[in-house]
Design an enzyme around this catalytic site. Sequence first.
Site, PDB file in Angstrom:
ATOM      1  N   GLY A   8       0.831  -1.203   0.000  1.00 47.27           N
ATOM      2  CA  GLY A   8       0.000   0.000   0.000  1.00 47.27           C
ATOM      3  C   GLY A   8       0.864   1.251   0.000  1.00 47.27           C
ATOM      4  O   GLY A   8       0.599   2.215   0.703  1.00 47.27           O
ATOM      5  N   SER A  10       1.522   3.450  -2.387  1.00 46.33           N
ATOM      6  CA  SER A  10       1.318   4.484  -3.415  1.00 46.33           C
ATOM      7  C   SER A  10       0.782   5.804  -2.868  1.00 46.33           C
ATOM      8  O   SER A  10       0.963   6.847  -3.481  1.00 46.33           O
ATOM      9  CB  SER A  10       0.394   3.959  -4.515  1.00 46.33           C
ATOM     10  N   ARG A  11       0.107   5.757  -1.713  1.00 48.99           N
ATOM     11  CA  ARG A  11      -0.536   6.985  -1.226  1.00 48.99           C
ATOM     12  C   ARG A  11      -0.418   7.099   0.291  1.00 48.99           C
ATOM     13  O   ARG A  11      -0.073   6.143   0.973  1.00 48.99           O
ATOM     14  CB  ARG A  11      -2.027   6.984  -1.604  1.00 48.99           C
ATOM     15  N   VAL A  61      -2.894  -7.534  -1.573  1.00 48.97           N
ATOM     16  CA  VAL A  61      -2.369  -8.315  -0.440  1.00 48.97           C
ATOM     17  C   VAL A  61      -3.362  -9.374   0.041  1.00 48.97           C
ATOM     18  O   VAL A  61      -2.961 -10.401   0.591  1.00 48.97           O
ATOM     19  CB  VAL A  61      -1.952  -7.415   0.752  1.00 48.97           C
ATOM     20  N   ASN A  89       1.679  -2.190   5.316  1.00 48.00           N
ATOM     21  CA  ASN A  89       0.922  -0.951   5.469  1.00 48.00           C
ATOM     22  C   ASN A  89      -0.467  -1.016   4.832  1.00 48.00           C
ATOM     23  O   ASN A  89      -1.354  -0.264   5.217  1.00 48.00           O
ATOM     24  CB  ASN A  89       1.739   0.204   4.862  1.00 48.00           C
ATOM     25  N   SER A 141      -3.111   0.592  14.297  1.00 47.02           N
ATOM     26  CA  SER A 141      -3.922   1.792  14.465  1.00 47.02           C
ATOM     27  C   SER A 141      -4.299   1.920  15.930  1.00 47.02           C
ATOM     28  O   SER A 141      -4.351   0.921  16.653  1.00 47.02           O
ATOM     29  CB  SER A 141      -5.208   1.665  13.641  1.00 47.02           C
ATOM     30  N   TYR A 154     -12.353  -3.100  11.645  1.00 42.22           N
ATOM     31  CA  TYR A 154     -10.990  -2.569  11.545  1.00 42.22           C
ATOM     32  C   TYR A 154     -10.236  -2.785  12.859  1.00 42.22           C
ATOM     33  O   TYR A 154      -9.069  -3.186  12.870  1.00 42.22           O
ATOM     34  CB  TYR A 154     -11.074  -1.078  11.206  1.00 42.22           C
ATOM     35  N   ILE A 187      -4.205  10.854  11.536  1.00 41.34           N
ATOM     36  CA  ILE A 187      -3.137  11.365  10.678  1.00 41.34           C
ATOM     37  C   ILE A 187      -3.778  11.952   9.423  1.00 41.34           C
ATOM     38  O   ILE A 187      -4.689  11.347   8.845  1.00 41.34           O
ATOM     39  CB  ILE A 187      -2.164  10.224  10.273  1.00 41.34           C
TER      40      ILE A 187
END
Length: 243
Positions: A8, A10-11, A61, A89, A141, A154, A187
Amino acid sequence: MKCALVTGGSRGIGKAICKKLAEDSDYHILINYNSNKEAALDTLKQVEELGNTGEIIQFDVANADAVKNALDTWIDANEGSIIEVLVNNAGITKDGLFMWMPAEDWHSVINTSLNGFYNVTNHLIQKMLSNRYGRIINMVSVSGVKGTPGQTNYSAAKGAIVAATKALAQEVAKRKITVNAVAPGFINSDMTAELDEKELKRMIPVNRFGEAEEVADLVSFLASKKSSYITGEVININGGIYS
């Protein structure tokens, strides 16, 4: 060639981690992405602008076969190269109250975060063990440490990775492989873009959201040789909201 793989990448936080590892280390950066190739290429461009090398690698993934095929293909094409650093990530959120949560929202979040951790880490750990060195950093997290209402799925996925981090760390420590988890709070990123920052920051003792770069600094330290006596830890980075 020694490499660092960021899933993950890319961003958001993943992108910041790729850039920070490019800045702080000599690792060739493997930027994993699932669907957004353009964003991955932009991350690669920024890694190269920092004077380092990298490449993009596509796989979901959550898809064990896709992970295996992509990594095997890369390993075959890069004989003698070793992935020394793995940053797990990749993750998704599908928020909602548990009583109304469709099975799909439960399973997709668990599959990406938890099974994704298994699929990638399990595939790479043999090489790390035979190489007698490695750094595994799992992005969890505050939800996985304290639990967040509206994020039972989550929280379950990230909480499971917290426990897995502690167990795996003990299994591989003798081979100089460290396994740690980083638990960000609020964040600034795509994932928090919809949140009411003005309202939420009142709950945060430092009175602001964190920046992806601040998380990346911590990950970069854990990926370095300087952190060799830290393993099995969950490090909170949340402005004092919970520790």
